[in-house]
Scaffold this motif. Structure first.
Motif, mmCIF file in Angstrom:
data_model
loop_
_atom_site.group_PDB
_atom_site.id
_atom_site.type_symbol
_atom_site.label_atom_id
_atom_site.label_comp_id
_atom_site.label_asym_id
_atom_site.label_seq_id
_atom_site.Cartn_x
_atom_site.Cartn_y
_atom_site.Cartn_z
ATOM 1 N N TRP A 19 1.003 -1.302 -0.094
ATOM 2 C CA TRP A 19 0.082 -0.053 0.100
ATOM 3 C C TRP A 19 0.935 0.920 0.097
ATOM 4 O O TRP A 19 0.226 2.328 -0.438
ATOM 5 N N ASN A 20 2.054 1.585 0.659
ATOM 6 C CA ASN A 20 2.667 2.268 0.750
ATOM 7 C C ASN A 20 3.263 2.186 -0.475
ATOM 8 O O ASN A 20 4.051 3.606 -1.261
ATOM 9 N N GLN A 23 0.902 4.528 -3.288
ATOM 10 C CA GLN A 23 0.798 5.430 -2.817
ATOM 11 C C GLN A 23 1.797 6.565 -3.407
ATOM 12 O O GLN A 23 1.720 8.000 -3.901
ATOM 13 N N GLU A 27 0.714 9.413 -6.379
ATOM 14 C CA GLU A 27 1.753 10.432 -5.934
ATOM 15 C C GLU A 27 1.965 11.015 -6.625
ATOM 16 O O GLU A 27 2.437 12.217 -7.478
ATOM 17 N N ASN A 43 -6.971 1.304 -3.435
ATOM 18 C CA ASN A 43 -6.825 1.933 -2.183
ATOM 19 C C ASN A 43 -6.788 1.007 -1.649
ATOM 20 O O ASN A 43 -6.361 -0.517 -2.103
#
Length: 170
Positions: A19-20, A23, A27, A43
């Motif tokens: 998930w990191n 993300q 970004e 998500n």
């Protein structure tokens, strides 16, 4: 020194790391001015679902997770309707949600990922790899071109129109 690179199924206890990485990718897409992945997808639930269904894969470099991708066999409802035409209608691997950890960015790691995905496809006796990306994801478009993927047309997925590509493996 030669790094050991492996493609394997992701484990549920790795979902926070994955998930990191996603993300970071979300970004990066935002900073590039892309609309892709900016509407709350993928998500945390996407990652959990991928792993529990056996779709989640990680590519590790010396046992550290460098890349995440979802590999789905023969199942992408959006691909049944294409503005254009696929190269084949046999069995296929769909590649979704490719995300690279920043630590490994710019090292040709996604090209290596596609090599591993093609080996995976071949070893399972599957005919082709299908993938879609946003029209403004220039990095992925360049990779697909360099790896010999053919542009087949447009597919419509949640969040809009995507460019669809295919490569025959066997």
């Amino acid at each position: 020194m030669h790094s050991e690179i492996r493609l394997r199924q992701a484990q549920m206890n790795e979902k926070e790391i994955i998930w990191n990485i996603l993300q970071q990718a979300i970004e990066r897409r935002r900073q590039d001015g892309s609309t892709q992945w900016q509407q709350g997808y993928p998500n945390h639930g996407t990652v959990e679902s991928d792993i529990s269904k056996g779709f989640g894969y990680v590519m590790t470099v010396d046992n550290e997770i460098a890349v995440y991708a979802a590999l789905i066999l023969n199942d992408e409802p959006a691909y049944s309707t294409i503005e254009g035409a696929w190269l084949s209608n046999g069995e296929f691997v769909v590649v979704h949600r490719v995300a690279v950890d920043e630590k490994f960015a710019g090292r040709g790691i996604v090209k290596a990922l596609f090599d591993h995905i093609e080996d995976f496809t071949r070893s399972h006796g599957i005919q082709s790899v299908k993938v879609d990306t946003n029209y403004d994801n220039t990095a992925m478009l360049k990779i697909l071109e360099s790896k010999g993927y053919s542009y087949c047309g447009e597919v419509f997925l949640a969040g809009g129109v995507r460019k669809a590509f295919e490569k025959i493996i066997i």
